[in-house]
Design an enzyme around this catalytic site. Structure first.
Site, PDB file in Angstrom:
ATOM      1  N   LYS A  59       0.831  -1.205   0.000  1.00 35.61           N
ATOM      2  CA  LYS A  59       0.000   0.000   0.000  1.00 35.61           C
ATOM      3  C   LYS A  59       0.866   1.255   0.000  1.00 35.61           C
ATOM      4  CE  LYS A  59      -3.990  -1.958   2.424  1.00 35.61           C
ATOM      5  NZ  LYS A  59      -4.773  -1.925   3.675  1.00 35.61           N
ATOM      6  N   SER A  75      -0.472   0.586   6.234  1.00 36.52           N
ATOM      7  CA  SER A  75      -0.834  -0.290   7.357  1.00 36.52           C
ATOM      8  C   SER A  75      -1.811  -1.349   6.878  1.00 36.52           C
ATOM      9  CB  SER A  75      -1.463   0.517   8.502  1.00 36.52           C
ATOM     10  OG  SER A  75      -2.662   1.128   8.078  1.00 36.52           O
ATOM     11  N   ASP A  76      -1.760  -2.487   7.532  1.00 33.16           N
ATOM     12  CA  ASP A  76      -2.726  -3.546   7.262  1.00 33.16           C
ATOM     13  C   ASP A  76      -2.764  -4.474   8.461  1.00 33.16           C
ATOM     14  OD1 ASP A  76      -4.155  -5.913   5.865  1.00 33.16           O
ATOM     15  OD2 ASP A  76      -4.133  -4.320   4.359  1.00 33.16           O
ATOM     16  N   GLN A  77      -3.782  -5.319   8.465  1.00 32.76           N
ATOM     17  CA  GLN A  77      -3.990  -6.202   9.615  1.00 32.76           C
ATOM     18  C   GLN A  77      -4.459  -7.564   9.124  1.00 32.76           C
ATOM     19  OE1 GLN A  77      -7.551  -5.665  12.207  1.00 32.76           O
ATOM     20  NE2 GLN A  77      -6.045  -5.069  13.744  1.00 32.76           N
TER      21      GLN A  77
END
Length: 199
Positions: A59, A75-77
């Protein structure tokens, strides 16, 4: 601030976290195929941390290519239960299955951040939160999914802690920022270290 700061996300929750911390930044959505990236890692049986980091980096790199000179936050989860990595449910039937599979168990949220400038990853980090779901009856799950409806499809675990999702849990071990998918304390430390915000 000497370098412009960009959040590679259109998430209102992530924007809110940066705004509430007093940061000056822009927000731009990344244009990546998350499922294609995840599918490649599934084939290699990559661990959930690695998947979250790669998504965060992808991203940030995507937005960085459009914004030379800017420091981009990606950011990612991911959510994992043992070796299983969950994805956002496609429909309410799948949301119901997700919630049922979490009942009486502890799953983990893996929240990754990356900082990228001019396409180069300067830093990456993962924080974790362990989430214990109380034993849930089929009747409760049915009513919960019916009440919450389509909004459950935007969450990998089919819950939102800021809403009725809090009723699913008996214990939470992790900070609020990690649960929302943007671990703020390590991010702020790194931004100060890089001179991107006041020390």
């Amino acid at each position: 601030m000497t370098t412009s700061l960009i959040l590679a996300s259109s998430s209102p929750f992530r924007r809110m976290l940066l705004e509430n911390a007093g940061l000056t930044f822009e927000s731009r959505a990344a244009d990546i195929n998350e499922r294609a990236i995840e599918a490649g890692f599934e084939k290699d049986r990559a661990n959930p941390d690695k998947v979250a980091i790669e998504l965060a980096c992808a991203k940030a790199r995507n937005v960085s290519r459009r914004c030379p000179g800017a420091l981009v936050i990606g950011s990612d989860q991911t959510m994992s239960l043992g070796n299983r990595v969950f994805h956002k449910p496609a429909d309410l039937a799948e949301a119901k299955r997700h919630v049922a599979s979490l009942s009486g168990k502890t799953h983990r949220l893996n929240s990754a951040i990356a900082l990228v400038k001019d396409g180069v990853v300067l830093w990456e980090h993962v924080s974790h939160a362990n989430m214990t779901v109380r034993p849930l009856s089929d009747t409760f799950i049915d009513r919960y999914v019916t009440r919450c409806g389509e909004k459950l499809l935007g969450s990998v675990g089919a819950y939102q802690l800021e809403g009725e999702g809090i009723q699913l849990f008996s214990a939470i071990d992790g900070d609020y920022f990690t649960i929302l998918g943007l671990p703020m304390l390590p991010l702020l430390d790194k931004l100060r270290e890089l001179g991107a915000i006041d020390a």
